[in-house]
Design a protein around this motif. Structure first.
Motif, short mmCIF file in Angstrom:
data_model
loop_
_atom_site.label_atom_id
_atom_site.label_comp_id
_atom_site.label_asym_id
_atom_site.label_seq_id
_atom_site.Cartn_x
_atom_site.Cartn_y
_atom_site.Cartn_z
N PRO A 68 0.85 -1.17 -0.08
CA PRO A 68 -0.03 -0.12 -0.08
C PRO A 68 0.79 1.39 -0.18
O PRO A 68 1.84 1.39 0.63
CB PRO A 68 -0.65 -0.19 1.36
CG PRO A 68 -0.90 -1.61 1.49
CD PRO A 68 0.46 -2.33 0.94
N ASP A 70 2.08 5.02 0.70
CA ASP A 70 1.75 6.01 1.60
C ASP A 70 1.62 7.23 1.11
O ASP A 70 2.45 7.80 0.43
CB ASP A 70 3.52 5.91 2.51
CG ASP A 70 3.37 6.93 3.77
OD1 ASP A 70 2.47 7.51 4.04
OD2 ASP A 70 4.32 7.22 4.51
N HIS A 71 0.54 7.87 1.65
CA HIS A 71 0.26 9.00 0.88
C HIS A 71 0.69 10.19 1.66
O HIS A 71 0.20 11.33 1.44
CB HIS A 71 -1.44 9.18 1.01
CG HIS A 71 -2.10 7.98 0.15
ND1 HIS A 71 -3.36 7.71 0.32
CD2 HIS A 71 -1.62 7.09 -0.73
CE1 HIS A 71 -3.64 6.78 -0.31
NE2 HIS A 71 -2.45 6.36 -1.22
N THR A 72 1.64 10.09 2.64
CA THR A 72 2.24 11.33 3.43
C THR A 72 2.38 12.38 2.44
O THR A 72 2.17 13.49 2.62
CB THR A 72 3.15 10.95 4.25
OG1 THR A 72 2.88 9.99 5.24
CG2 THR A 72 3.79 11.91 5.04
N SER A 98 -4.89 15.47 11.70
CA SER A 98 -3.84 14.68 11.71
C SER A 98 -2.39 15.34 11.11
O SER A 98 -1.34 15.15 11.57
CB SER A 98 -3.84 13.59 10.90
OG SER A 98 -4.28 13.46 9.69
N ARG A 109 1.19 9.06 10.62
CA ARG A 109 1.29 8.66 9.21
C ARG A 109 0.18 9.07 8.47
O ARG A 109 -1.23 8.95 9.04
CB ARG A 109 1.37 7.00 8.98
CG ARG A 109 1.48 6.66 7.62
CD ARG A 109 1.55 5.16 7.33
NE ARG A 109 2.10 4.77 5.96
CZ ARG A 109 1.85 3.45 5.63
NH1 ARG A 109 2.09 2.47 6.42
NH2 ARG A 109 2.21 2.97 4.31
N LEU A 110 0.13 9.75 7.42
CA LEU A 110 -0.91 10.55 7.01
C LEU A 110 -1.50 9.68 5.71
O LEU A 110 -0.94 9.31 4.66
CB LEU A 110 -0.45 11.88 6.22
CG LEU A 110 0.28 12.65 7.40
CD1 LEU A 110 0.61 13.99 6.64
CD2 LEU A 110 -0.68 12.99 8.55
N GLN A 111 -2.74 9.24 5.61
CA GLN A 111 -3.31 8.62 4.63
C GLN A 111 -4.64 8.89 4.30
O GLN A 111 -5.29 8.35 3.37
CB GLN A 111 -3.42 6.94 5.32
CG GLN A 111 -2.13 6.35 5.57
CD GLN A 111 -1.55 5.79 4.32
OE1 GLN A 111 -2.05 5.88 3.14
NE2 GLN A 111 -0.42 5.26 4.32
N HIS A 112 -5.30 9.95 4.74
CA HIS A 112 -6.63 10.37 4.49
C HIS A 112 -6.78 11.74 3.81
O HIS A 112 -7.16 11.68 2.41
CB HIS A 112 -7.43 10.08 5.71
CG HIS A 112 -8.89 10.44 5.38
ND1 HIS A 112 -9.59 9.82 4.29
CD2 HIS A 112 -9.71 11.12 6.02
CE1 HIS A 112 -11.00 10.30 4.43
NE2 HIS A 112 -11.04 10.96 5.25
#
Length: 264
Positions: A68, A70-72, A98, A109-112
């Protein structure tokens, strides 16, 4: 009339057919000598024996699929671009959620998505500037936020944090911090904790995500102010009691107890 004659004729016909089939069938060839004198071997099956190569599977090779993403970094890029637009607008704002926790130095961890607190009266101007900068505005039924997209990241422009309107006083307490490479106002740690606790409910009550935030910011949070602002919220009270049991925050004093052991 002799009834046995047709049966005998049918029997003879079946016998002749079987003989014809046996004669026309290709006989099994035995090893025949070649010109060199060596017998010719019959070809072996392609997959006979334990050493045969495995048949390729039609199913996808999951071992080589990527993990997956990482959208950070994508979220940080969206935060910087939207933050730059908000800075040029002249409207007060503050980074929340966040990404604000990340800006305060916690390894989350930024995912949204990325969230900004803005005043309701500035919504029309901010929406127009974001559209002009290429941000796509999404129509939503909620009346307390503006939803937008830039690239693969989502942006929430929030007028009310857990039902509490965004005010000039709240935005005035924000701290200017670097977000990757862009400085912008970030909600103060005490206000950040109050907004997170006020959002807890029977349907959304994840203490596991909130506990690292409390641990990481405990020296920078006014816990007395947090208790005052969330005293009517049972989920917030339960979380604060958990923090006391874990020695994250000092135990709250009651009039009957007088001075607590932590203050001696």
């Amino acid at each position: 009339m002799n009834l046995a004659e047709p049966a005998d004729g049918l029997t003879r016909q079946l016998t002749d057919d079987r003989s014809l089939t046996a004669e026309t069938a290709e006989p099994t060839r035995s090893a025949e000598p070649t010109r060199s004198g060596e017998p010719t071997r019959s070809p072996e099956p392609a997959h006979s024996g334990p050493s045969a190569a495995p048949v390729p599977s039609a199913a996808p090779d999951t071992a080589h699929q990527s993990l997956p993403i990482d959208h950070t970094q994508a979220i940080l890029e969206a935060t910087k671009s939207v933050g730059a637009v908000l800075k040029t607008s002249g409207c007060p704002f503050a980074l929340v959620g966040s990404v604000a926790t990340y800006a305060h130095g916690l390894p989350v961890r930024l995912q949204h998505d990325t969230d900004f607190a803005v005043r309701r009266e500035d919504a029309e101007k901010i929406t127009r500037l974001l559209r002009e900068s290429g941000v796509r505005i999404v129509d939503r039924p909620e009346d307390w936020l503006i939803k937008a997209h830039t690239g693969a990241a989502e942006i929430d422009l929030i007028f009310a944090l857990a039902g509490r309107p965004v005010t000039d006083e709240l935005l005035g307490r924000a701290e200017t911090l670097p977000v990757d490479s862009v400085h912008m106002p970030v909600l103060a740690p005490t206000d950040l904790m109050i907004s997170r606790l006020a959002a807890l409910s029977e349907h959304h009550c994840d203490f596991g995500r909130l506990l690292p935030v409390a641990r990481g910011l405990r020296e920078r949070i006014d816990w007395d102010a947090v208790r005052r602002e969330t005293e009517s919220a049972p989920m917030a009270a339960a979380f604060l009691y958990l923090l006391e049991l874990l020695d994250v925050v000092p135990r709250r004093r009651t009039p009957e107890e007088g001075v607590s052991d932590d203050d001696r």
